[in-house]
Design an enzyme around this catalytic site. Structure first.
Site, PDB file in Angstrom:
ATOM      1  N   GLN A 138       0.838  -1.198   0.000  1.00 65.04           N
ATOM      2  CA  GLN A 138       0.000   0.000   0.000  1.00 65.04           C
ATOM      3  C   GLN A 138       0.876   1.252   0.000  1.00 65.04           C
ATOM      4  OE1 GLN A 138      -3.623   0.367   0.069  1.00 65.04           O
ATOM      5  NE2 GLN A 138      -2.915   2.416  -0.486  1.00 65.04           N
ATOM      6  N   ASP A 230      -6.865   6.539   7.957  1.00 61.47           N
ATOM      7  CA  ASP A 230      -7.234   5.121   7.839  1.00 61.47           C
ATOM      8  C   ASP A 230      -8.325   4.848   8.883  1.00 61.47           C
ATOM      9  OD1 ASP A 230      -7.235   2.373   7.298  1.00 61.47           O
ATOM     10  OD2 ASP A 230      -5.421   1.953   8.462  1.00 61.47           O
ATOM     11  N   ARG A 298      -2.266   0.613  -6.919  1.00 63.00           N
ATOM     12  CA  ARG A 298      -1.908  -0.687  -6.332  1.00 63.00           C
ATOM     13  C   ARG A 298      -1.590  -1.680  -7.454  1.00 63.00           C
ATOM     14  NH1 ARG A 298      -3.805  -2.111  -1.287  1.00 63.00           N
ATOM     15  NH2 ARG A 298      -2.454  -3.914  -1.571  1.00 63.00           N
TER      16      ARG A 298
END
Ligand code: CP
Ligand code: NVA
Length: 310
Positions: A138, A230, A298
């Site tokens: 990530q 997050d 990604r």
């Protein structure tokens, strides 16, 4: 000169040299261009990646599987529930067996030590697809996304607001490696692991990056080029969700907070997001947000990782 990364495990950004990180980012740029131009490129023809998942995934699973297909190889989804691993076969024996069939192993699990052990006993490269401690793929993708938008990494300031978790840890390792200042702003008691802080500060002495831990979000985002957040409760912490909602209430990334950063601040989130908790709808869907570019990258970064290591 290119660094030969064949056989290299990707367990933690801390283990990689700055040259290796730069090579991953440069290779990503080339592979992304090829894909956008519709060029067929099959360096992994005939090769198979095994993907062990002990936790859920949307982005990691799909981007690795599609990435492997685009590189001419094959990806095999291995749900931990169906492996003998869940019935007591050791990590070491699993690694020895899988190495006889596969050309690479990607694993998402709870204990970071399990991934380290898998890599030790595997004769093919192992890629960490997230552990409780780290999420290197990530953050390598995030470095690529930031570089795409800002044309540099060195000298930028990234402020992470939230839990001192796997994402915070990998951002600290990533920033330290490339010379980007990292501020981790967490409620008291939710700061990053002290050993990760120590190691990232050690790496930072080589690049001049500053790694700071703070508790005041408004102070932390001053002059930030990037604000990152997050979820407040990670996979495996579902039972703490209610309690964490209270602890993190003042750590939401909302319009009031991003107004305190630079005018051209980028807003980032690894996803999945809990909209209305760590980030508001107007911010995640707003002009500063690059969250879906992050998600796309990604694919490109992991293709680079697989092409370089497998
Ligand atoms: N960011 C990320 O790793 O997403 P998934 O959990 O969907 O794989
Ligand atoms: N910290 C989050 C990241 C998800 C990609 C988790 O571990 O659930």
């Amino acid at each position: 000169m290119a660094v030969n990364m064949k056989g290299t495990d990707i367990l933690s950004i801390h283990d990689l040299s700055r040259e290796e990180v730069e090579q991953i980012l440069d290779t990503t740029h080339i592979l992304k261009m090829k894909q956008k131009l519709g060029e067929i490129y099959h360096p992994l023809k005939g090769k198979t990646l095994g993907m062990i998942f002990q936790k859920s995934s949307t982005r990691t699973r799909v981007s690795f599987e599609v990435g492997m297909f685009q590189l001419g190889g094959h990806a095999l989804f291995l749900s931990a529930n169906d492996l003998q691993l869940n019935r007591g076969e050791t990590i070491a024996d699993t690694a020895r067996n899988l190495s006889r069939y596969l050309d690479g192993i990607m694993i998402r699990t709870f204990s970071h030590q399990d991934v380290v052990d898998l890599a030790e006993y595997s004769s093919v490269p192992v890629i960490n697809g997230l552990t409780d401690l780290l999420h290197p793929c990530q953050v390598l993708s995030d470095l690529f996304s930031i570089k795409e938008k800002k044309q540099k990494l060195d000298g930028l300031k990234l402020t992470y607001i939230g839990d001192g978790n796997n994402m915070a840890h990998s951002l600290m390792f990533g920033g330290a490696k490339v010379g980007m200042d990292i501020v981790i702003c967490s409620p008291s008691g939710f700061e990053p692991d002290p050993e990760i802080t120590r190691l990232s500060r050690l790496d930072a002495t080589k690049t001049g990056a500053n790694i700071n831990i703070q508790n005041d979000p408004f102070e932390a985002v001053k002059d930030a080029d990037i604000i990152y957040t997050d979820v407040w409760a990670s996979m495996g912490q579902e039972e703490e969700q209610e309690e964490r909602l209270k602890s993190f209430a003042d750590y939401q990334v909302n319009r009031g907070l991003i107004e305190k950063a630079k005018d051209d601040v980028l807003v980032m989130h690894c996803l999945p997001a809990h909209r209305g908790e760590e980030i508001t709808d107007d911010v995640i869907d707003g002009v500063h947000s690059i969250v879906f570019d992050q998600a796309e990258n990604r694919l490109h970064v992991q293709k680079a990782i697989m092409a370089l290591t497998m």
